[in-house]
Design a protein around this motif. Structure first.
Motif, PDB file in Angstrom:
ATOM      1  N   ALA A  75       0.834  -1.203   0.000  1.00  0.00           N
ATOM      2  CA  ALA A  75       0.000   0.000   0.000  1.00  0.00           C
ATOM      3  C   ALA A  75       0.869   1.253   0.000  1.00  0.00           C
ATOM      4  O   ALA A  75       0.582   2.223  -0.716  1.00  0.00           O
ATOM      5  N   SER A 104      -7.702   5.258  -0.909  1.00  0.00           N
ATOM      6  CA  SER A 104      -7.680   3.907  -0.345  1.00  0.00           C
ATOM      7  C   SER A 104      -8.836   3.666   0.611  1.00  0.00           C
ATOM      8  O   SER A 104      -9.342   4.583   1.259  1.00  0.00           O
ATOM      9  N   THR A 139      -5.862   1.370   6.229  1.00  0.00           N
ATOM     10  CA  THR A 139      -5.767   2.298   5.097  1.00  0.00           C
ATOM     11  C   THR A 139      -7.042   3.109   4.903  1.00  0.00           C
ATOM     12  O   THR A 139      -7.083   3.999   4.056  1.00  0.00           O
TER      13      THR A 139
END
Length: 665
Positions: free
Chosen positions: A154, A170, A316
Motif C-alpha cells: 500500500a 484507499s 488504510t
C-alpha cells in the motif's frame, strides 16, 4: 474546577534534542524573533502565516522546480492560495536524503511474519509499480483506488501514484461493498489495486466478491490489480482485465523512479469523511499542502528523528495511515501491522512493540482504554525499553487512560493525545515534545493552526467549552470536494455556521494554561475508533432490512465509555425486536459499513423525531441524551412529532446512570 496535575515533564536532554528546539533557535537567529516559550512561538506562527510557512519551507529545504510568487496569495477561506508558481512532488521529498541500506519499513500481519524493507528496496518496488501503472496508461490526474490492508504494497502504491501525479485513494478491505462503491465511484478510478482477501482475528475473509462489485458498479475501472495476500495464487478468472501484482511489477521492471514536477495544489490523494446526508465527502488534498503539514507535524510535533521507529495502529481507511506514511519524510522508519489488535489477545501490539523496537507507539484512545479495562500489563514479560513516546487519537483519551499509560509504561514515556481530522489530514491540537503533560489534556495547539473555541455568536472562549474553529487557513485544508463543482458542499460542510471561519464539529476548551480538552463531536457524524462515517450510510444498511421502517443513530461521548453508539429503530407493525432481528441488523451494518460501526445497543422506539421538512433530529436527540433540556435544543413548533422527544428524555436519564448491558430492549 481544580487544575489537573502535571504528570510528565520533558528532561533537559529531551528538550535540547528536540527538532522543535533547533527550529526555534534558527528562527531567532535568522528572523530576529524573540521566542521565550512555545506560546510565543505558536502566537507568531498564527499571526504571521506567511512568515511561519515560508520559514518551514526554508528550514526543511523544500525543493521546487520553479520559484513561487508568494507564500499566501489569498488567505480567504475557503479558497486560500498557497505558494502559487511552485512545482514539487510529495514522493520526491519522501525518498530524498536516506541511506539506501537503512530500514524504511518494518511490517507484520496475521499472514506475514515481521520483516524489513530497506530504502533501496522501497525505491525499487515503487519504481516497478510506477512503471507498471504508466504502462497501463496511468498519468497525471488519473485516479487509482486501493482496496489494500496496511502492508508495504500500500505504501508502494501511494508513492508510485504520487511520483506520477496520479491521485491515490484507499479503503480498508474490511469495508463492505456498498461503502467502498459509495467512495470510489465518486472519483471514477482508472485502476484498482486490491488484495484477494485478508485475515483478521484468526479468520480469513475472501474479498473477490467485493472486487466483482467494484467492476460491475464502477465502469471507469479499466484494470484491476490483485495481490495474492490471502492466497498466493488466487483464482481471478471471474474478474475482467485483472492482473496479478507481480505482472504489474514486470511491466515496470526496467523503469527508474522519476518524479513529475507538479503544481503545489496538484491533487495527491482523496480521503473520505461523512456528513449526515448523502454520499461520503471525497476530500482532495494537494501535494504541497500535505508535504508542508507533514514536515511540520512529523519533525516538530512528533519529533521523529534518526533511529526512531514510528508505529500507529491504523488501517488504510483512516487518515492516520496517510499520517504514518508521512513519517518517512523524516529520518525515522515506520512500523506497519495488519490484523486484529485483540488477537490472540490484547497483548499482540505490545509484543510487536518489543519485537520491532518501536520507539513511538500510536493507537486510538479506544485501544488504550480497552487495555486499561482488561487489566493489561504490557511490560510483563516484555522488553519495552525502546519505547519513549505513546500517541493517542481518534477520540478523547480519558484521564484514567492517561493514568494507565504512566502506571503501566513508566514515568519517562511522553504521552501525547492529539485531535484533528480527516478533513485536514493532521492534528491541529496535541503533542509538543518540549511541554509538560497534564492529566486528561492535550498539550497545546499546533504551530500554524489558529484554533479557538467559539460560542454560538462567534466569540472566542478561554476556560469554557465551545465549537472548535480555525480562524486562519492551513495548507492542508482540502483543495475541494470531488464532484462539488460549485463548492457549495464544501462551504456547507465547514463554513456555514461561521462564514469565512472553519467549524470542525468538535467541542473544545482552551484552558488559561494553553492546554486543550476535546469533549467529542458537536455534530452527528459517527466516530468509531477514529473512523468517521455518516449516519446516512448506517441508515442505508439498516433500512435494507424489510422489518425496519425507520431508524436514528447517534454517537455519545459518555463518561466511562470509549464512545457509545445506540441505534434506535422503528419496526413494521406486529414485528418484535428479538435476538434474531438484532443479529440481522448488526450483521448488515458489519457487512455494508464496517465492523467498527456495529451499534452498542439496538432500541425499539415508536417514531423517529423529525422536523416539518422531514429531517431527522440527530443533533438535538444527541444533546437530549447527554442531558440538555429539550426546550433548549429544538423548537417544538418545528417538529412533525414533538411528543416523540419524551421517550428520549426518559432514556437519556437512564443512560447517564450507566449504559445498559443489554444489547436491545
Amino acid at each position: 474546577m481544580e487544575t489537573p496535575p502535571v504528570i510528565w515533564r520533558p528532561s533537559e536532554a529531551r528538550v535540547e534534542r528536540a527538532t522543535l528546539t533547533r527550529f526555534t533557535r534558527w528562527l531567532e537567529e535568522t528572523r530576529g524573533l524573540t521566542l521565550p516559550d512555545y506560546e510565543a512561538l505558536w502566537r507568531w506562527s498564527v499571526d504571521d502565516l506567511e512568515g511561519f510557512w515560508g520559514a518551514l519551507w526554508e528550514y526543511f529545504d523544500v525543493r521546487s522546480s520553479t520559484p513561487f510568487a508568494s507564500v499566501l496569495a489569498s488567505r480567504e477561506m475557503p479558497g486560500a492560495r498557497w505558494f502559487p508558481g511552485a512545482t514539487l512532488n510529495y514522493a520526491e521529498h519522501t525518498f530524498r536524503g536516506h541511506d539506501p541500506t537503512e530500514v524504511a519499513i518494518r511490517h507484520g500481519s496475521e499472514l506475514r511474519p515481521l520483516s524489513e524493507l530497506t530504502w533501496a528496496e522501497l525505491e525499487a518496488a515503487t519504481a516497478r509499480v510506477a512503471g507498471g501503472l504508466r504502462a497501463l496508461g496511468v498519468g497525471e490526474g488519473d485516479r487509482v483506488a486501493a482496496y489494500l490492508p496496511n502492508i508495504p504494497e500500500a505504501v508502494v502504491g501511494l508513492l508510485a501514484c504520487a511520483s506520477l501525479g496520479a491521485v491515490w485513494s484507499s479503503c480498508s478491505p474490511d469495508f463492505g461493498a456498498r461503502s467502498v462503491v459509495d467512495r470510489f465511484a465518486q472519483i471514477e478510478p482508472k485502476v484498482v489495486l486490491a488484495v484477494d482477501g485478508y485475515r483478521y482475528g484468526g479468520r480469513d475473509f475472501d474479498r473477490r466478491d467485493v472486487l466483482l462489485a467494484l467492476q460491475r458498479e464502477i465502469p471507469s475501472v479499466e484494470h484491476t490489480i490483485v495481490l495474492g495476500y490471502l492466497d498466493p495464487s488466487p483464482d481471478l478468472s471471474e474478474l475482467r482485465d485483472a492482473l496479478g501484482w507481480d505482472e504489474l511489477e514486470r511491466h515496470g521492471d526496467d523503469d527508474d523512479l522519476v518524479f513529475a514536477p507538479l503544481a503545489f495544489d496538484h491533487p495527491l490523494w482523496v480521503l473520505y469523511s461523512s456528513g449526515t446526508t448523502g454520499l461520503p465527502k471525497a476530500i482532495v488534498h494537494g501535494h504541497g499542502g500535505i508535504l508542508l503539514e507533514t514536515l511540520k507535524k512529523m519533525h516538530l510535533h512528533v519529533d521523529a528523528q534518526a533511529g526512531d521507529r514510528v508505529f500507529w495502529f491504523t488501517t488504510t481507511g483512516w487518515m492516520m495511515w496517510n499520517f504514518l506514511v508521512g513519517a518517512l519524510t523524516t529520518q525515522a522508519s515506520i512500523v506497519l501491522w495488519d490484523g486484529s489488535p485483540g488477537y490472540p489477545d490484547l497483548g499482540v501490539l505490545w509484543g510487536l512493540a518489543e519485537e520491532a523496537g518501536i520507539t513511538c507507539f500510536g493507537a486510538s484512545a479506544a485501544y488504550v482504554n480497552a487495555c486499561q479495562k482488561a487489566g493489561l500489563r504490557p511490560r510483563d514479560g516484555r522488553d519495552l525499553s525502546a519505547l519513549v513516546a505513546v500517541g493517542s487519537t481518534g477520540s478523547p483519551l480519558s484521564p484514567e487512560g492517561f493514568d494507565w499509560v504512566y502506571d503501566q509504561l513508566g514515568p519517562d514515556v511522553w504521552l501525547f493525545s492529539t485531535s484533528g481530522g480527516t478533513d485536514v489530514c493532521t492534528a491541529f491540537v496535541g503533542g509538543v515534545p518540549t511541554l509538560p503533560v497534564t492529566r486528561g489534556e492535550l498539550q497545546a495547539r499546533a504551530l500554524g493552526a489558529k484554533v479557538e473555541a467559539w460560542d454560538p455568536e462567534g466569540r472566542p472562549l478561554i476556560g469554557d467549552v465551545g465549537e472548535l474553529v480555525l480562524t486562519e487557513p492551513m495548507p492542508s485544508m482540502p483543495l475541494y470536494l470531488w464532484g462539488d463543482t460549485d463548492g457549495s458542499r464544501y462551504r456547507e460542510s465547514y463554513f456555514s455556521v461561521y462564514p469565512g471561519v472553519w467549524r470542525h464539529g468538535d467541542w473544545i476548551e482552551i484552558t488559561e494554561r494553553g492546554t486543550a480538552i476535546i469533549s467529542g463531536r458537536s455534530d452527528s457524524t459517527i466516530n468509531r475508533g477514529g473512523i468517521r462515517m455518516g449516519t446516512s450510510e448506517i441508515y442505508r444498511a439498516v433500512l435494507a432490512l424489510d422489518d425496519v421502517v425507520d431508524a436514528l443513530v447517534v454517537d455519545l461521548p459518555l463518561e466511562g465509555t470509549d464512545g457509545y453508539m445506540p441505534l434506535f429503530v422503528v419496526l413494521r407493525p406486529g414485528r418484535e425486536l428479538d435476538d434474531a432481528l438484532v443479529d440481522a441488523i448488526r450483521a448488515r451494518i458489519r457487512e455494508d459499513c464496517s465492523p467498527r460501526h456495529v451499534p452498542d445497543t439496538v432500541q425499539l422506539i415508536a417514531e423517529v423525531p423529525r422536523t416539518l421538512s422531514g429531517k431527522v433530529l440527530e443533533v438535538p436527540v444527541k444533546r437530549i441524551l447527554m442531558g440538555a433540556p429539550p426546550a433548549t435544543t429544538v423548537s417544538r413548533e418545528s417538529l412533525q412529532n414533538p411528543d416523540s422527544l419524551t421517550w428520549f428524555e426518559e432514556y437519556g436519564r437512564a443512560l447517564r446512570q450507566g449504559p445498559p448491558r443489554r444489547r436491545h430492549g
